[in-house]
Design a protein around this motif. Structure first.
Motif, short mmCIF file in Angstrom:
data_model
loop_
_atom_site.label_atom_id
_atom_site.label_comp_id
_atom_site.label_asym_id
_atom_site.label_seq_id
_atom_site.Cartn_x
_atom_site.Cartn_y
_atom_site.Cartn_z
N MET A 1 29.23 46.30 80.78
CA MET A 1 28.97 47.51 81.56
C MET A 1 28.49 47.16 82.96
O MET A 1 28.01 46.07 83.19
N ASN A 2 28.57 48.11 83.83
CA ASN A 2 28.21 47.82 85.22
C ASN A 2 26.69 47.65 85.35
O ASN A 2 25.94 48.58 85.18
N ASP A 3 26.28 46.45 85.65
CA ASP A 3 24.84 46.19 85.82
C ASP A 3 24.47 46.21 87.30
O ASP A 3 23.34 45.91 87.67
N GLY A 4 25.44 46.54 88.14
CA GLY A 4 25.16 46.64 89.57
C GLY A 4 25.06 45.30 90.28
O GLY A 4 24.87 45.25 91.49
N LEU A 5 25.20 44.21 89.55
CA LEU A 5 25.09 42.88 90.17
C LEU A 5 26.48 42.36 90.51
O LEU A 5 27.41 42.55 89.74
N ASN A 6 26.59 41.67 91.63
CA ASN A 6 27.86 40.98 91.89
C ASN A 6 27.63 39.47 91.95
O ASN A 6 28.20 38.77 92.76
N ARG A 7 26.77 39.01 91.05
CA ARG A 7 26.47 37.58 90.91
C ARG A 7 25.99 37.37 89.48
O ARG A 7 25.79 38.33 88.73
N ALA A 8 25.80 36.10 89.12
CA ALA A 8 25.31 35.80 87.78
C ALA A 8 23.89 36.33 87.61
O ALA A 8 23.13 36.44 88.57
N LYS A 9 23.55 36.66 86.36
CA LYS A 9 22.17 37.07 86.07
C LYS A 9 21.29 35.82 86.03
O LYS A 9 21.70 34.79 85.48
N ARG A 10 20.11 35.92 86.56
CA ARG A 10 19.25 34.75 86.58
C ARG A 10 17.86 35.11 86.07
O ARG A 10 17.45 36.27 86.16
N GLY A 11 17.16 34.11 85.56
CA GLY A 11 15.78 34.32 85.11
C GLY A 11 15.68 35.50 84.16
O GLY A 11 16.48 35.64 83.23
N ALA A 12 14.68 36.37 84.41
CA ALA A 12 14.40 37.49 83.51
C ALA A 12 15.56 38.48 83.42
O ALA A 12 15.68 39.21 82.42
N GLU A 13 16.42 38.50 84.42
CA GLU A 13 17.60 39.41 84.35
C GLU A 13 18.47 39.08 83.14
O GLU A 13 19.16 39.94 82.62
N MET A 14 18.44 37.81 82.75
CA MET A 14 19.29 37.41 81.62
C MET A 14 18.87 38.08 80.32
O MET A 14 19.63 38.15 79.36
N ASN A 15 17.64 38.56 80.29
CA ASN A 15 17.16 39.20 79.06
C ASN A 15 17.46 40.70 79.03
O ASN A 15 17.05 41.40 78.11
N GLU A 16 18.16 41.15 80.06
CA GLU A 16 18.53 42.58 80.10
C GLU A 16 20.00 42.71 79.75
O GLU A 16 20.87 42.23 80.47
N LEU A 17 20.26 43.36 78.62
CA LEU A 17 21.65 43.51 78.16
C LEU A 17 21.97 45.00 78.10
O LEU A 17 21.46 45.71 77.22
N PRO A 18 22.80 45.48 79.01
CA PRO A 18 23.12 46.90 78.95
C PRO A 18 23.99 47.20 77.74
O PRO A 18 24.94 46.48 77.47
N PHE A 19 23.62 48.21 76.96
CA PHE A 19 24.53 48.62 75.88
C PHE A 19 24.42 50.12 75.61
O PHE A 19 23.42 50.75 75.94
N ILE A 20 25.49 50.66 75.04
CA ILE A 20 25.55 52.09 74.74
C ILE A 20 25.58 52.25 73.23
O ILE A 20 26.43 51.66 72.56
N GLU A 21 24.67 53.04 72.73
CA GLU A 21 24.66 53.38 71.30
C GLU A 21 25.75 54.45 71.09
O GLU A 21 25.88 55.34 71.93
N ASN A 22 26.54 54.36 70.03
CA ASN A 22 27.64 55.31 69.79
C ASN A 22 28.54 55.44 71.01
O ASN A 22 28.80 56.54 71.49
#
Ligand code: IZC
Ligand code: ZN
Length: 404
Positions: A1-22
């Motif tokens: 999903m669109n996380d708004g980043l146009n680069r790799a996730k780094r540090g604490a960002e890596m622990n954020e996983l966007p997901f949609i229930e149902n």
């Protein structure tokens, strides 16, 4: 999903996983045309509906480091290893990489294509839809170019997307045993032709005891950059030589292995845009106790990805799910970090961050449907394949016979 980043996730960002229930996804002409809740999707009129109720759905996985194209195999070296002969000693005795070089030199282009297709099918069955593939089992002009042409052909013939890397500097061939500088120059001389024929996007080197020094690697990669290539490096895989900080200094897109990275190396890496490609399957298969310090890297702010390192010597497996298990058990990565590692960060490590690794409207529909109802399950249930169906550009390219 669109996380708004146009680069790799780094540090604490890596622990954020966007997901949609149902959630629900619509695909039109091979591209994602809707992603959101299934409630909202009810108004969409579709030709075909795939019921994914209770199933995990993710982007196609990306494998950023493979030695896909090779002749032969190396099972005959297992007993040597069991007798305590190390990976680097086997190489010193003319085995290891050099044994695969002898096999690859005498294998025809067509046989390498057939073998590559076989391994690609297996990688695909694990949900991988994009992967990097290196040369490096030729160590001479003809065979290196043969390997790169095979990768180009595999990219045409197979549904998966392949991204080629020139790893001519993978070992010192017998012919140049006493003169590794002259060998590196010979590999540099191939770059204009490789560039002209679009045979590789990246140039890589194996910086290791008995192979190439940090200084040789630095100069080699700088020259490759001058020829217009982005660079990668096999660094600190076995001995801690300082390749990690050198990768950050030369502005490598990625630095691979990093098992022996020092505190200073990790600090430099975390302060750079170089992505750490960690290969825990290799550490496991080499029988080592000490794994790459993923926690220190992420906690200090680095961008990390993981990979099979699929190759005939130190990591003969296509099973990226096993690598995800090892990332959890041995690298102490969280499930969220692991999923970001095998999707968006892996894509950025091979310059495909704008194409692969995310489910977003307008992107090619590379989608995996899993026999799991949550994302924690895959790294937990270890050693097996969890994939039910794989789609590439909206077309199904793999389906398991009996699914849950
Ligand atoms: O064939 O052993 N580390 N290169 C550097 C490899 C592993 C692949 C091999
Ligand atoms: Zn490698």
């Amino acid at each position: 999903m669109n996380d708004g980043l146009n680069r790799a996730k780094r540090g604490a960002e890596m622990n954020e996983l966007p997901f949609i229930e149902n959630g629900a996804i619509a695909v039109t002409d091979g591209e994602i045309s809707y992603i959101g809740t299934s409630e909202e999707a009810k108004t969409i009129i579709a030709d075909e509906v795939i019921d994914c109720k209770g199933k995990l759905v993710t982007p196609g996985l990306v494998d950023p480091h493979t030695h896909l194209v090779f002749g032969g195999s190396r099972e005959h070296e297992v007993s040597l290893k069991q007798q305590g002969v190390s990976y680097l000693d086997i190489l010193k005795q003319g085995g290891g990489i050099l044994s695969t070089v002898r096999e690859t030199r005498k294998t025809s282009e067509q046989s390498l294509i057939n073998k590559g297709l076989f391994h690609l099918d297996r990688l695909m069955s694990y949900g991988i839809t994009t992967l990097e593939a290196k040369s490096g089992y030729g160590l001479d002009k003809d065979t290196e170019l043969k390997q790169l042409r095979v990768i180009k052909e595999l990219n045409k013939q197979h549904a998966m997307d392949l991204v080629p890397t020139f790893l001519g500097a993978h070992a010192i061939p017998e012919e140049y045993k006493q003169n590794s500088d002259a060998f590196l120059q010979e590999m540099l001389n191939l770059l204009p032709e490789i560039k002209y024929e679009h045979l590789a996007e990246f140039v890589d080197i194996f910086c290791e005891t008995g192979v190439f020094t940090v200084e040789q690697s630095r100069q080699f990669l700088q020259k490759a950059k001058e020829e217009g290539f982005q660079v990668k490096i096999h660094a600190d895989e076995i001995d801690p030589l300082g390749g990690t900080e050198m990768a950050a200094e030369v502005g490598a897109i990625s630095a691979e292995h990093l098992v022996g990275a020092s505190d200073y190396g990790i600090e430099k890496l975390a302060a750079s845009n170089t992505i750490a490609v960690l290969l825990p399957g290799t550490t496991f298969y080499l029988g080592k106790d000490k794994f790459a310090r993923a926690r220190d890297m992420i906690d200090q702010g680095a961008a990390v990805t993981i990979s099979t390192d699929f190759n005939p010597g130190s990591s003969p497996t296509e099973n990226i799910h096993l690598i995800m298990n090892l990332a959890m058990l041995k690298l102490k990565m969280t499930p969220e970090e692991i999923w970001n590692a095998v999707t968006t960060n892996a894509a950025y490590a091979i310059n495909r961050g704008d194409k692969a690794g995310k489910l977003m409207v307008g992107r090619e529909a590379d989608i995996v449907l899993w026999d799991a109802d949550n994302y924690h399950y895959v790294p937990y249930h270890y050693g097996v394949n969890h994939v039910q169906r794989v789609f590439k550009g909206g077309k199904q390219i793999y389906e398991r016979r009996n699914s849950l």
